[in-house]
Design an enzyme around this catalytic site. Structure first.
Site, PDB file in Angstrom:
ATOM      1  N   VAL A 264     -31.431  12.238   7.592  1.00 22.49           N
ATOM      2  CA  VAL A 264     -30.750  13.309   6.858  1.00 22.49           C
ATOM      3  C   VAL A 264     -29.624  12.706   6.019  1.00 22.49           C
ATOM      4  O   VAL A 264     -28.749  12.013   6.546  1.00 22.49           O
ATOM      5  CB  VAL A 264     -30.192  14.376   7.827  1.00 22.49           C
ATOM      6  CG1 VAL A 264     -29.449  15.465   7.058  1.00 22.49           C
ATOM      7  CG2 VAL A 264     -31.317  14.993   8.653  1.00 22.49           C
TER       8      VAL A 264
ATOM      9  N   ASN B 272     -25.700   6.485  11.451  1.00 22.89           N
ATOM     10  CA  ASN B 272     -26.732   5.689  10.793  1.00 22.89           C
ATOM     11  C   ASN B 272     -26.464   5.565   9.302  1.00 22.89           C
ATOM     12  O   ASN B 272     -25.919   6.482   8.676  1.00 22.89           O
ATOM     13  CB  ASN B 272     -28.106   6.325  11.011  1.00 22.89           C
ATOM     14  CG  ASN B 272     -28.582   6.188  12.447  1.00 22.89           C
ATOM     15  OD1 ASN B 272     -28.393   5.153  13.076  1.00 22.89           O
ATOM     16  ND2 ASN B 272     -29.191   7.237  12.977  1.00 22.89           N
TER      17      ASN B 272
ATOM     18  N   ASP C 105     -28.623  18.446  18.390  1.00 21.74           N
ATOM     19  CA  ASP C 105     -29.750  17.794  17.735  1.00 21.74           C
ATOM     20  C   ASP C 105     -31.048  18.466  18.196  1.00 21.74           C
ATOM     21  O   ASP C 105     -31.231  18.746  19.375  1.00 21.74           O
ATOM     22  CB  ASP C 105     -29.772  16.293  18.064  1.00 21.74           C
ATOM     23  CG  ASP C 105     -30.636  15.524  17.078  1.00 21.74           C
ATOM     24  OD1 ASP C 105     -30.075  14.712  16.314  1.00 21.74           O
ATOM     25  OD2 ASP C 105     -31.862  15.727  17.059  1.00 21.74           O
TER      26      ASP C 105
ATOM     27  N   HIS D  84     -23.225  12.266   9.261  1.00 25.74           N
ATOM     28  CA  HIS D  84     -23.086  12.906  10.573  1.00 25.74           C
ATOM     29  C   HIS D  84     -22.910  11.841  11.648  1.00 25.74           C
ATOM     30  O   HIS D  84     -23.420  10.732  11.532  1.00 25.74           O
ATOM     31  CB  HIS D  84     -24.294  13.791  10.889  1.00 25.74           C
ATOM     32  CG  HIS D  84     -25.603  13.076  10.740  1.00 25.74           C
ATOM     33  ND1 HIS D  84     -26.203  12.888   9.521  1.00 25.74           N
ATOM     34  CD2 HIS D  84     -26.412  12.488  11.657  1.00 25.74           C
ATOM     35  CE1 HIS D  84     -27.326  12.225   9.691  1.00 25.74           C
ATOM     36  NE2 HIS D  84     -27.473  11.949  10.977  1.00 25.74           N
TER      37      HIS D  84
HETATM   38  P1  AMP Z   1     -30.251  10.518  11.352  1.00 24.75           P
HETATM   39  O1  AMP Z   1     -31.529   9.845  11.715  1.00 24.75           O
HETATM   40  O2  AMP Z   1     -29.029   9.744  11.742  1.00 24.75           O
HETATM   41  O3  AMP Z   1     -30.231  10.967   9.897  1.00 24.75           O
HETATM   42  O4  AMP Z   1     -30.185  11.821  12.243  1.00 24.75           O
HETATM   43  C1  AMP Z   1     -30.626  13.072  11.824  1.00 24.75           C
HETATM   44  C2  AMP Z   1     -30.781  13.901  13.058  1.00 24.75           C
HETATM   45  O5  AMP Z   1     -30.898  15.256  12.672  1.00 24.75           O
HETATM   46  C3  AMP Z   1     -32.039  13.556  13.868  1.00 24.75           C
HETATM   47  O6  AMP Z   1     -31.647  13.116  15.173  1.00 24.75           O
HETATM   48  C4  AMP Z   1     -32.817  14.855  13.900  1.00 24.75           C
HETATM   49  O7  AMP Z   1     -33.422  15.105  15.153  1.00 24.75           O
HETATM   50  C5  AMP Z   1     -31.744  15.889  13.588  1.00 24.75           C
HETATM   51  N1  AMP Z   1     -32.212  17.101  12.949  1.00 24.75           N
HETATM   52  C6  AMP Z   1     -33.083  17.212  11.922  1.00 24.75           C
HETATM   53  N2  AMP Z   1     -33.281  18.515  11.605  1.00 24.75           N
HETATM   54  C7  AMP Z   1     -32.505  19.239  12.463  1.00 24.75           C
HETATM   55  C8  AMP Z   1     -32.262  20.634  12.666  1.00 24.75           C
HETATM   56  N3  AMP Z   1     -32.870  21.569  11.927  1.00 24.75           N
HETATM   57  N4  AMP Z   1     -31.396  21.004  13.638  1.00 24.75           N
HETATM   58  C9  AMP Z   1     -30.782  20.062  14.414  1.00 24.75           C
HETATM   59  N5  AMP Z   1     -30.964  18.747  14.272  1.00 24.75           N
HETATM   60  C10 AMP Z   1     -31.823  18.333  13.319  1.00 24.75           C
END
Ligand code: AMP
Ligand code: ZN
Length: 114
Positions: free
Chosen positions: A97, A88, A31, A101
């Site tokens: 996102v 989530n 992350d 995941h």
């Molecule tokens: P969620 O809030 O469950 O959708 O988690 C999405 C996660 O993706 C967050 O914890 C972000 O910090 C992570 N994230 C967003 N962009 C990137 C990226 N380019 N590389 C790695 N993690 C990312």
């Protein structure tokens, strides 16, 4: 695969991000904003958006994410002390996102939930 999806773009090598694991069904990245010393994202290779759309056919895909999470926890040395898995769904969870995941968090005492 989705054009603008950040996770699909990382998998395609269009955006910087180290892929720690990829078995063709699921891949793993760190992350970018870690909330624990170890914070990995276990992601299905197939672009699948929300938990809301899971059904019987997607059960093996989701189950596989958990198997990979346990494997990654071992690789990251979390076996003895444990870890937390989080997924989530939607607005109230803060989901950012729209590509399914599983968060794997560990490496410190995470506190109780709530
Ligand atoms: P969620 O809030 O469950 O959708 O988690 C999405 C996660 O993706 C967050 O914890 C972000 O910090 C992570 N994230 C967003 N962009 C990137 C990226 N380019 N590389 C790695 N993690 C990312
Ligand atoms: Zn995607």
């Amino acid at each position: 695969m989705a054009e603008g999806c950040i996770f699909c773009r990382i998998l395609r090598g269009e955006v910087k991000g180290e892929v720690l694991y990829n078995d063709g069904q699921a891949f793993v990245i760190r992350d970018i904003r870690p909330r624990a010393p170890v914070h990995l994202l276990i992601i299905p290779v197939q672009h699948f958006t929300y938990l809301t759309y899971l059904n019987q056919a997607t059960e093996p895909m989701v189950g596989h994410l958990f198997t990979v999470a346990e494997e990654m926890a071992k690789r990251e040395g979390l076996g003895a002390n444990g870890y937390r898995l989080v997924m989530n769904q939607g607005k109230d969870s803060g989901q950012e996102v729209a590509h399914l995941h599983l968060h794997l968090l560990g490496g410190k005492h995470l506190g109780t939930m709530g």
